[in-house]
Write an enzyme that holds these catalytic residues in place. Structure first.
Site, PDB file in Angstrom:
ATOM      1  N   PRO A  19       0.880  -1.269   0.019  1.00  0.00           N
ATOM      2  CA  PRO A  19      -0.060  -0.114   0.153  1.00  0.00           C
ATOM      3  C   PRO A  19       1.047   1.238   0.081  1.00  0.00           C
ATOM      4  CG  PRO A  19      -0.826  -1.587   1.540  1.00  0.00           C
ATOM      5  CD  PRO A  19       0.172  -2.072   0.985  1.00  0.00           C
ATOM      6  N   ASN A  20       0.371   2.171  -0.758  1.00  0.00           N
ATOM      7  CA  ASN A  20       0.989   3.451  -0.802  1.00  0.00           C
ATOM      8  C   ASN A  20       2.187   3.735  -1.669  1.00  0.00           C
ATOM      9  OD1 ASN A  20      -1.054   5.027   0.426  1.00  0.00           O
ATOM     10  ND2 ASN A  20      -0.565   3.633   2.287  1.00  0.00           N
ATOM     11  N   ARG A  71       5.176  10.740  -2.677  1.00  0.00           N
ATOM     12  CA  ARG A  71       4.711  10.697  -1.273  1.00  0.00           C
ATOM     13  C   ARG A  71       6.023  10.698  -0.334  1.00  0.00           C
ATOM     14  NH1 ARG A  71       4.599   4.567   1.517  1.00  0.00           N
ATOM     15  NH2 ARG A  71       3.635   5.297   3.418  1.00  0.00           N
ATOM     16  N   TYR A 121      10.892   9.092   1.374  1.00  0.00           N
ATOM     17  CA  TYR A 121      11.004   7.911   0.616  1.00  0.00           C
ATOM     18  C   TYR A 121      11.736   8.323  -0.690  1.00  0.00           C
ATOM     19  CZ  TYR A 121       7.225   6.010   3.944  1.00  0.00           C
ATOM     20  OH  TYR A 121       7.002   5.415   5.037  1.00  0.00           O
ATOM     21  N   ASN A 145       8.443  -5.075  -0.265  1.00  0.00           N
ATOM     22  CA  ASN A 145       8.000  -3.901   0.643  1.00  0.00           C
ATOM     23  C   ASN A 145       6.599  -3.932   0.818  1.00  0.00           C
ATOM     24  OD1 ASN A 145       7.619  -1.765   2.174  1.00  0.00           O
ATOM     25  ND2 ASN A 145       8.894  -0.462   0.824  1.00  0.00           N
ATOM     26  N   ALA A 175       2.906  -0.480   4.855  1.00  0.00           N
ATOM     27  CA  ALA A 175       2.314  -0.723   6.427  1.00  0.00           C
ATOM     28  C   ALA A 175       1.696  -1.762   6.807  1.00  0.00           C
ATOM     29  CB  ALA A 175       1.073   0.400   6.759  1.00  0.00           C
ATOM     30  N   GLU A 217      12.721  -9.002   2.815  1.00  0.00           N
ATOM     31  CA  GLU A 217      11.852  -7.776   3.346  1.00  0.00           C
ATOM     32  C   GLU A 217      12.650  -6.458   3.182  1.00  0.00           C
ATOM     33  OE1 GLU A 217      10.060  -8.374   7.251  1.00  0.00           O
ATOM     34  OE2 GLU A 217       9.734  -6.026   7.578  1.00  0.00           O
ATOM     35  N   HIS A 275      12.573  -2.203   3.212  1.00  0.00           N
ATOM     36  CA  HIS A 275      11.876  -0.821   3.459  1.00  0.00           C
ATOM     37  C   HIS A 275      12.874   0.242   3.231  1.00  0.00           C
ATOM     38  CE1 HIS A 275       9.101  -2.715   6.045  1.00  0.00           C
ATOM     39  NE2 HIS A 275       9.695  -3.605   6.312  1.00  0.00           N
ATOM     40  N   ARG A 280      12.101   5.256  13.303  1.00  0.00           N
ATOM     41  CA  ARG A 280      10.998   6.217  13.188  1.00  0.00           C
ATOM     42  C   ARG A 280       9.941   6.082  14.292  1.00  0.00           C
ATOM     43  NH1 ARG A 280       8.651   5.560   7.245  1.00  0.00           N
ATOM     44  NH2 ARG A 280       7.574   7.208   7.755  1.00  0.00           N
TER      45      ARG A 280
HETATM   46  C1  DQA Z   1       7.935   1.378   4.526  1.00  0.00           C
HETATM   47  C2  DQA Z   1       7.967   1.896   6.057  1.00  0.00           C
HETATM   48  C3  DQA Z   1       6.434   1.470   6.645  1.00  0.00           C
HETATM   49  O1  DQA Z   1       6.385   1.507   7.901  1.00  0.00           O
HETATM   50  C4  DQA Z   1       5.550   2.392   5.785  1.00  0.00           C
HETATM   51  O2  DQA Z   1       4.275   2.182   6.179  1.00  0.00           O
HETATM   52  C5  DQA Z   1       5.529   2.413   4.241  1.00  0.00           C
HETATM   53  C6  DQA Z   1       6.752   2.292   3.768  1.00  0.00           C
HETATM   54  C7  DQA Z   1       9.342   1.889   3.840  1.00  0.00           C
HETATM   55  O3  DQA Z   1       9.410   1.441   2.792  1.00  0.00           O
HETATM   56  O4  DQA Z   1       9.992   2.338   4.522  1.00  0.00           O
HETATM   57  O5  DQA Z   1       4.576   2.310   3.736  1.00  0.00           O
HETATM   58  O6  DQA Z   1       7.749  -0.021   4.236  1.00  0.00           O
END
Ligand code: DQA
Length: 147
Positions: free
Chosen positions: A9-10, A17, A22, A74, A77, A98, A100, A107
């Site tokens: 998501p996102n 964003r 990011y 990735n 959330a 995984e 990020h 954070r």
């Molecule tokens: C994320 C970190 C997560 O906490 C966040 O919700 C994201 C992006 C990252 O790539 O740093 O959507 O996975």
């Protein structure tokens, strides 16, 4: 397909964003770079992004059917919330890394817990988009992993 790169998501909004967190690279650019990196090493890299938990789980089962060897994900959330995604990885048994973009440990407290990390081959956090590149580089260079 050898490696499937999944973004949750996102992450469709990468580039616009919260760029201070990011970065400014778009998801399309990031995915194109990984496909090219894989192709240069003779690997077929597929990509998938969804804002929907169930679609990501469905895609994982499809990857299992397709015989995908590895997943780089990735989960956004969903990392911190999704028992269902954890159960899916435990079910399909496709090894995964995984990733990020941000250093989730630097954070908010709620980003420190992952439902996936203990099932992962490894975790990258805080290296920006380069984290995906390093994850794929690891898979390319650890040929013994490929059986
Ligand atoms: C994320 C970190 C997560 O906490 C966040 O919700 C994201 C992006 C990252 O790539 O740093 O959507 O996975």
């Amino acid at each position: 397909m050898d490696v499937l790169v999944i973004n949750g998501p996102n992450l469709n909004a990468l580039g616009s964003r919260e760029p201070e967190i990011y970065g400014s690279t778009t998801l399309a650019d990031l995915e194109a770079g990984l496909v090219a990196q894989g192709a240069a090493a003779g690997l077929e890299v597929g990509t998938f992004q969804s804002n929907h938990e169930g679609e990501i789980i469905d895609r994982l089962y499809q990857a299992q059917q397709d015989g995908a060897k590895f997943v780089i994900i990735n989960p956004g959330a969903l990392t911190h919330t999704s028992l269902a995604l954890r159960d899916a990885f435990a079910s399909v048994r496709i090894p995964f890394i995984e990733v990020h973009i941000s250093n989730v440990h630097a954070r908010e407290e709620f980003r420190r817990h992952s439902y996936l990390s203990d099932l992962a081959v490894g975790v990258m956090a805080g290296f920006g988009g380069y984290g995906y590149t390093m994850a794929l580089d690891f898979l390319i260079n650890r040929l013994e992993l490929w059986g």
